[in-house]
Structures are given as structure tokens and as C-alpha cells.
Design an enzyme around this catalytic site. Structure first.
Site, PDB file in Angstrom:
ATOM      1  N   ASN A  11      59.520 127.053  -6.693  1.00  0.00           N
ATOM      2  CA  ASN A  11      59.824 127.321  -5.289  1.00  0.00           C
ATOM      3  C   ASN A  11      60.320 128.760  -5.222  1.00  0.00           C
ATOM      4  OD1 ASN A  11      60.664 127.467  -2.683  1.00  0.00           O
ATOM      5  ND2 ASN A  11      62.268 125.910  -2.834  1.00  0.00           N
ATOM      6  N   TRP A  12      59.438 129.626  -4.756  1.00  0.00           N
ATOM      7  CA  TRP A  12      59.792 131.054  -4.715  1.00  0.00           C
ATOM      8  C   TRP A  12      60.767 131.363  -3.594  1.00  0.00           C
ATOM      9  CZ3 TRP A  12      54.327 133.786  -5.342  1.00  0.00           C
ATOM     10  CH2 TRP A  12      53.882 133.615  -6.656  1.00  0.00           C
ATOM     11  N   LYS A  13      60.962 130.405  -2.673  1.00  0.00           N
ATOM     12  CA  LYS A  13      61.838 130.643  -1.512  1.00  0.00           C
ATOM     13  C   LYS A  13      61.416 131.951  -0.822  1.00  0.00           C
ATOM     14  CE  LYS A  13      65.269 127.761  -3.655  1.00  0.00           C
ATOM     15  NZ  LYS A  13      66.666 127.379  -3.796  1.00  0.00           N
ATOM     16  N   HIS A  98      63.393 120.472   2.217  1.00  0.00           N
ATOM     17  CA  HIS A  98      64.260 121.175   1.260  1.00  0.00           C
ATOM     18  C   HIS A  98      65.641 121.344   1.903  1.00  0.00           C
ATOM     19  CE1 HIS A  98      66.018 124.275  -1.220  1.00  0.00           C
ATOM     20  NE2 HIS A  98      65.141 123.929  -2.150  1.00  0.00           N
ATOM     21  N   GLU A 100      67.625 123.641   2.090  1.00  0.00           N
ATOM     22  CA  GLU A 100      67.812 124.875   2.865  1.00  0.00           C
ATOM     23  C   GLU A 100      67.159 124.748   4.243  1.00  0.00           C
ATOM     24  OE1 GLU A 100      66.440 127.490  -0.242  1.00  0.00           O
ATOM     25  OE2 GLU A 100      68.237 126.995  -1.390  1.00  0.00           O
ATOM     26  N   GLU A 185      67.472 117.126  -5.464  1.00  0.00           N
ATOM     27  CA  GLU A 185      68.097 118.437  -5.568  1.00  0.00           C
ATOM     28  C   GLU A 185      69.538 118.342  -5.059  1.00  0.00           C
ATOM     29  OE1 GLU A 185      64.900 121.730  -5.899  1.00  0.00           O
ATOM     30  OE2 GLU A 185      65.656 121.643  -3.863  1.00  0.00           O
ATOM     31  N   GLY A 191      71.042 127.228  -6.872  1.00  0.00           N
ATOM     32  CA  GLY A 191      71.380 128.645  -6.859  1.00  0.00           C
ATOM     33  C   GLY A 191      72.787 128.943  -7.334  1.00  0.00           C
ATOM     34  N   SER A 231      69.306 124.818 -10.437  1.00  0.00           N
ATOM     35  CA  SER A 231      69.693 125.629 -11.603  1.00  0.00           C
ATOM     36  C   SER A 231      68.980 125.196 -12.882  1.00  0.00           C
ATOM     37  CB  SER A 231      71.215 125.624 -11.786  1.00  0.00           C
ATOM     38  OG  SER A 231      71.851 126.181 -10.641  1.00  0.00           O
ATOM     39  N   GLY A 252      63.844 127.085  -8.626  1.00  0.00           N
ATOM     40  CA  GLY A 252      63.985 128.250  -7.769  1.00  0.00           C
ATOM     41  C   GLY A 252      64.060 129.521  -8.598  1.00  0.00           C
TER      42      GLY A 252
END
Ligand code: 13P
Length: 271
Positions: A11-13, A98, A100, A185, A191, A231, A252
Site C-alpha cells: 500500500n503505497w498510500k 483502510h 485512514e 490492521e 506507521g 509496521s 505500507g
């Protein structure tokens, strides 16, 4: 129980330029050639570079996914991207819910206090519509679930995750669920460098599988792939993948460089 092929999902975000995406896919193709064994690789990239990622996907033996979607096919929905548009860009997958996108951040975002937080407005109900529309449109959704630190400390992790699953999968058939991806998650781990202890990650991923068995049946639960995200990196992936109910990772930070992602793919292929 059937053997499940492990999944290494990046997941490159909100990272990378189109040129960087192109270079990454070329490097990934080289890396894949070095890895023996079977692993499914999926790159969840920003909308702007999906076409470029898709162009490099065959050589890299990778699936391609959007990081979100809207459920209408077209219309007056400024700023949104639909399932047919994602398919048109070459996508095979899409992330749904997700944390976020639900406005739940592992690293606190004080700037988003109050009304601004509504910018990220996914709910269990919107996730459910997205899952169904993605499936109907021929994309494989990866439904993300997980608890915040406050929810964990209040002893609410299990019921919250079970409720996210039950609501997110409402009216989705057993056959469809069997082909989907689910991602656990823990929000507090995203992160932050604080990876979930493998025994606890296994306990929750096992609970997710048991919830699918309860909502559907055991063959469906045995077929669905449950990923861990938060992580994950080269030095903790093997311990996580050794667990019976963890079928891969949604990665990520450690997916942004092929050099960091390659050992995760290799661990999936070896698991
Ligand atoms: P990190 O691997 O950077 O913690 O992110 C995990 C994640 O949110 C993947 O979707």
C-alpha cells in the site's frame, strides 16, 4: 484445509511520482525473477499512477489495486473514482475501508480535529456498499478492519473487529467472500513501528477466520486470505507468517522501496 497462497500487498498510500512508479515496477520484475516459490503480489497505488503500474504488472507478476473507490459507475461525484474507471486503468483489486479512509490514524493527526476529520468518512455501511460493488464490477476487494489503541485498552478489539466484518460483509455471498482478501490492521500499529506481537496478531486473525466461519461456513473461512498490516518489515515478517491464520501482509512504509519489499515477498513465497 486447502493451502492458501500467501499475499504480499504493497500500500503505497500517498507516495510516489509516475516516474518513480515506473522505475519501481521494473525493479520489482527483476526482484521477482530471484524469488522461488509462489506468492501473490499486489500493488495498491495512487490513482494518478495506476496505469503506469498496470503496464509493468505482467512482468512483475503483480496485481494492481486502487486505494479506494466510489460505488456509482459514473455521474456528478466530483473527485471520486469508480470501479469501471479502476478496471479501465488496469486494476484487479481495490482496498476498502483502510483505517485512514475511515479517519482513524495510527499516528495522530491533530490537524484533523473537528470538522476536518470528516474528509475521511468511510463507515462500515459505506465499506459494505463498496465491497459489493467492487465484486459485482469484477474487482477483488481487500476489506480492512482493526481497532484503535483506545478501543484495545478498553477491551473492545474483538467485538469491534467482528462488527466491522459482519457489517462490511453484509449480503456478500460465501463464494464472493472466499475469493476476497481481509486485512487485520491494528490502527495503533500503522506507521508507528509498533508491530503487533505475532501471537496476538494470530489470535485476532484466527478470530477473523472464525467470524467468517460463523457468518458463512468452514470451507469459506478456510479459503479466504487474512493479511496482517501494521509496521510489517523484513525483520518481523517471518514470525508473523509462521502463524496459521496469517496469510500475508498489507505493507505500507516497507513497500515503498523494492529492496525493503523483496524480503517480504520472499517470506510469503517461502511460507
Ligand atoms: P505501515 O506498514 O507503514 O505501518 O502501514 C500499514 C498499512 O496501513 C498498510 O495498509
Amino acid at each position: 484445509m486447502s493451502k492458501r497462497v500467501a499475499v504480499a500487498a504493497a500500500n503505497w498510500k500517498m507516495n510516489k511520482t509516475i516516474a518513480e512508479a515506473k522505475a519501481y515496477m521494473a525493479e520489482l520484475a527483476e526482484a521477482r525473477a530471484d524469488i522461488a516459490g509462489e506468492a501473490e503480489v499486489i500493488i495498491f497505488a495512487p490513482f494518478t499512477m495506476l496505469m503506469k503500474v498496470a503496464r509493468g504488472a505482467e512482468a512483475a507478476k503483480a496485481g494492481v489495486g486502487g486505494q479506494d473507490m466510489y460505488w456509482k459507475a459514473s455521474g456528478a461525484y466530483t473527485g471520486e473514482v469508480s470501479v469501471p474507471m479502476l478496471k479501465d486503468a488496469g486494476c484487479t483489486h481495490v482496498l476498502v475501508g483502510h483505517s485512514e479512509r475511515r479517519g482513524r490514524f495510527g499516528v495522530p493527526e491533530p490537524e484533523l480535529a473537528g470538522d476536518l476529520g470528516k474528509v475521511f468518512g468511510d463507515t462500515d455501511a459505506s465499506c459494505n456498499i463498496k465491497v459489493k460493488v467492487a465484486l459485482e464490477g469484477g474487482l477483488i476487494p481487500c476489506l480492512c478492519v482493526g481497532e484503535t489503541l483506545a478501543e484495545r485498552e478498553a477491551g473492545q478489539a474483538d467485538p469491534i473487529i467482528a462488527a466491522q466484518l459482519e457489517a462490511g460483509l453484509k449480503d456478500v455471498s460465501a463464494e464472493q467472500v472466499a475469493g476476497m482478501l481481509l486485512a487485520y490492521e491494528p490502527v495503533w500499529s500503522i506507521g508507528t513501528g509498533k508491530v503487533c506481537d505475532p501471537d496476538e496478531a494470530q489470535r485476532i486473525c484466527g478470530m477473523i477466520r472464525a467470524t467468517v466461519a460463523k457468518l458463512y461456513d468452514q470451507p469459506t473461512a478456510d479459503a479466504v486470505r487474512v493479511l496482517y498490516g501494521g509496521s510489517m518489515k523484513a525483520d518481523n515478517v517471518v514470525g508473523l507468517l509462521a502463524k496459521a491464520d496469517i496469510d500475508g501482509g498489507l505493507v505500507g512504509g516497507a513497500s515503498l522501496k523494492v529492496a525493503d519489499f523483496k524480503p517480504i515477498i520472499a517470506a510469503c513465497a517461502a511460507s
